[in-house]
Enzyme design. Sequence first.
Site, PDB file in Angstrom:
ATOM      1  N   LYS A  16       0.827  -1.205   0.000  1.00 24.24           N
ATOM      2  CA  LYS A  16       0.000   0.000   0.000  1.00 24.24           C
ATOM      3  C   LYS A  16       0.860   1.254   0.000  1.00 24.24           C
ATOM      4  CE  LYS A  16      -2.071  -0.998   3.826  1.00 24.24           C
ATOM      5  NZ  LYS A  16      -1.474  -2.302   4.013  1.00 24.24           N
ATOM      6  N   GLU A  30       1.532   4.797  10.968  1.00 20.20           N
ATOM      7  CA  GLU A  30       2.413   4.009  10.105  1.00 20.20           C
ATOM      8  C   GLU A  30       3.841   4.099  10.617  1.00 20.20           C
ATOM      9  OE1 GLU A  30       1.824   1.884   7.285  1.00 20.20           O
ATOM     10  OE2 GLU A  30       0.010   1.877   8.470  1.00 20.20           O
ATOM     11  N   ARG A  31       4.769   3.483   9.886  1.00 21.26           N
ATOM     12  CA  ARG A  31       6.148   3.417  10.353  1.00 21.26           C
ATOM     13  C   ARG A  31       6.832   4.783  10.336  1.00 21.26           C
ATOM     14  NH1 ARG A  31       5.270  -0.280   6.494  1.00 21.26           N
ATOM     15  NH2 ARG A  31       4.988  -2.413   7.232  1.00 21.26           N
TER      16      ARG A  31
END
Lengths: 450, 439
Positions: free
Chosen positions: A152, A178-179
């Site tokens: 994604k 997210e990261r």
Amino acid sequence: MEVGKIISIFEISVEVVVSDNTIKIGDVLEAVDNSKYRFEVIEITNTTALCISLNSTRGLKKGTIVKKVDDGLKMEYSDALMGRIFDAYGEVLDNKEFKSIKKKFINNSTVSMKDLNVESSMLKTGIKVIDFFAPMQKGFKMGLLGGAGVGKTVLIKELIYNLYNTSKINSIFVGIGERSREGKELYDDIVSSNLLDNMTMVFGQMSKNPVVRSKCVQTGLVAAEYLRDEKKGDVLLFIDNIYRYIQARSEISMELKEMLVGNGYPSSTAAEVSKIEERLSSTKDGTITSFQAIYIPADDYNDDAVQNVVSYMDGQIVLDRHIAELGIYPAIDVFKSTSRLVDKDKIGERHFKLVEETLRYLTRYQELEEIIAVLGIDELSDEDKNIFHRSRKLRYYFSQPLHVSEQFTNIKGEYVELEDVLNDVENILNGTYDNVDEKEFFYIGKYNAH
Amino acid sequence: MDLNIDKVIDDIKKDNNIFSAGKVIKVNEYNVEVSGLIDVAFYDEVDIAGKAKGYVFAIHPNKVIVSLTEVEDKIMPGDLVYSLNKEYKCLFSIDSIGKVVDIFGNDLIAGKKFNNLIEVSIDGLDIPLMDRTSVERSLLTGISGIDLMYPIGRGQRQLIIGDKKTGKTQICLDTIVNQKDKNVICIYVAIGKTKKEVKEIYYDLTKNGAISYTIVMASFNDELPTKSYLTPYVALSVAEELMLQSFDVLVIVDDLKKHADIYRQISLTSNKVPGRDAYPSDIFYAHARMLEKGCQHKSGGSVTILPIVETKAGDITDYISTNIISITDGQIVLSKKNFDKGLKPAINYGLSVSRLGAAVQSKELSKVGSKLRRELLAYLDVKDIYELSDPSELSPALKESIDRGNKMINDLKQYKYSPKSESEMQTLFSYVERVEKEG
């Protein structure tokens, strides 16, 4: 102004006995002796206020006196936000000087039906499989759905590359849950290619508590609304990833001991999602085109939260683990990927027919795969053999070397025009390329016949 | 620190400090409820009648919930509870290198406490976004299937996932052994393992000369779940501390499925509302904030994390596995079928991913690696279709590509503790590049 005293403390919430009955929901409170501890009021009674803590409550003492500092969380609402990077509470992260000019509450209202605009022009992404199966239009909401680790974020980055880097149209990137590594790398990439000027980034990454993660999407929306309403222009909004917003809301609900329904989501999920999605609308002043990555927990496509968000989308791209397993990226499931534009009147008869025919071939291919597993390929009729081989070519053809994944593939990324895609697909389907080896179609842009 | 405790207790006994004292009103296995303790802060350390220690987990208007971390004697209702008026911290000694230790500063093989202990906070603040730099230095495992196709960089989080008995821990131990003379400090974290397993790992590392730069930080299955829950956070706090001093650190977390189950156990007994599969809704955050400690820091140091997750029947799409896959920078998937076929390490090359790819590889390695991966996956796809076909009827080109595929699979086999150098890997697979050039 001192307004009360803390009487109970949990991981992300506190309860305050109030000495002042002017406290409202949404007010921001702060510990008088330490500005590190800040709270947002979410529920009030005559004598108490329940607050969620904006930062960690670790080290907070029972009995701490709190004061009111603001009527609500705010985000910059001026040109000063362009080219800057913010946290979920609208504070700049890049350690450079920042003079706040004008701020606006992050809990804004949605667009009324009167102001809503639905007409617009097509928006090409240069990614074959998207332009072909799920064409975009300005003002669309496109969901990019996928389980863990099927690509994604890479796709979002490629869309930023193809749409923002070439047009420099005003853009917002919102990183939710997210990261941190990826967030920083995206920022570094954009800075090093001198493209930050028209981009605003807001981050509430996965290392942050759920309150941070749930607030950052609203903070990003304020920026998008500014560009639409004040600058009167089109906006691109990239959200990676909207599922994390619902997830963060669930964590907060759990901490507040609210009753959770199926799979641990609060019963208010649908309402929460609508508050976000309905703000992302186009008006006569400008369009907001959004690409929203949607994480599929446990590869469960029918997950409540996922389906809730999907219902707001004008189109969806679904990424599939089985296709990723074959090494075909972007690993898109063409059967589930579509958009509102796939209609004879909107994309034209030729494109529409090609999509239909391609899907027919690929459906038959799936059936043939099962037959082959039992009987072997030699037993197929000639027509089925053609469908089998052409479908494999199509499948390989819809892989694409992306600019942002040059480091994985060692192949240069390509932007492909829709016209070329239509020609190539037509030629594969009508047998012009029957003598070409299927591997020739693997990781190419448009096909160059030798 | 000890002085502080004595002074506080002394004060309480002399009734100088009644606000920091309370009484136990309810006890269960992991938590106690305390009345009193008026002057207490969230996450403060408390001592329960010298019998047990814990930290403040929740503060209600008229009671305080304390999570127990160490229990030496039976706690009774009415026992006196003192707040030490400081944040709860664990203990660590730099002499832990080469030892098996726990989070309270005990040397478990020697059976005694270290004497130069420092306090480490558990799971403190996250590493600011702007302090991170890109991950680009390689951390070689010595396993060609990984270093060539799914490379790991310093500061990367790479998940090792697979069923029981597929060689997950072995890959990590191989990686530790391959860090010899490479200036990497390794921390192996055992969560809820048996004492026997941990001792065997300790012996294995010693035998292979890897213990001189490795810390084994263990919690066992017969200990308090709170301790097992906290162990990986403490290990990563230690790693972060070392990273800030510019060291490269490799942390193995073995394993996070166990950790998730332990956290579920604690959450359910503390009356948290269960979510999917009865895990608490913040299970993702519990793992995300742990694994986000893995990074390349601007100080030059790095923390690389290899978390392990155990699956059932090869299903990597269950809740916990997908959560962790969505946190890490890639995954090495191990397959039981490959393991039984003798293809060790039993890597499933289709499902494994490295999100950093060539960014953390040398140019030479990445050239061979990316082609090897593409060829191998195409071969695995074609293999199934032509499995039933008569080999004599296949076109020569197809037959050759199938033979080459078989050779690749064979060359990827590697016995444990037999690391290969970069140039050995390049030579071994040089034929992949050659063929492509001719074609």
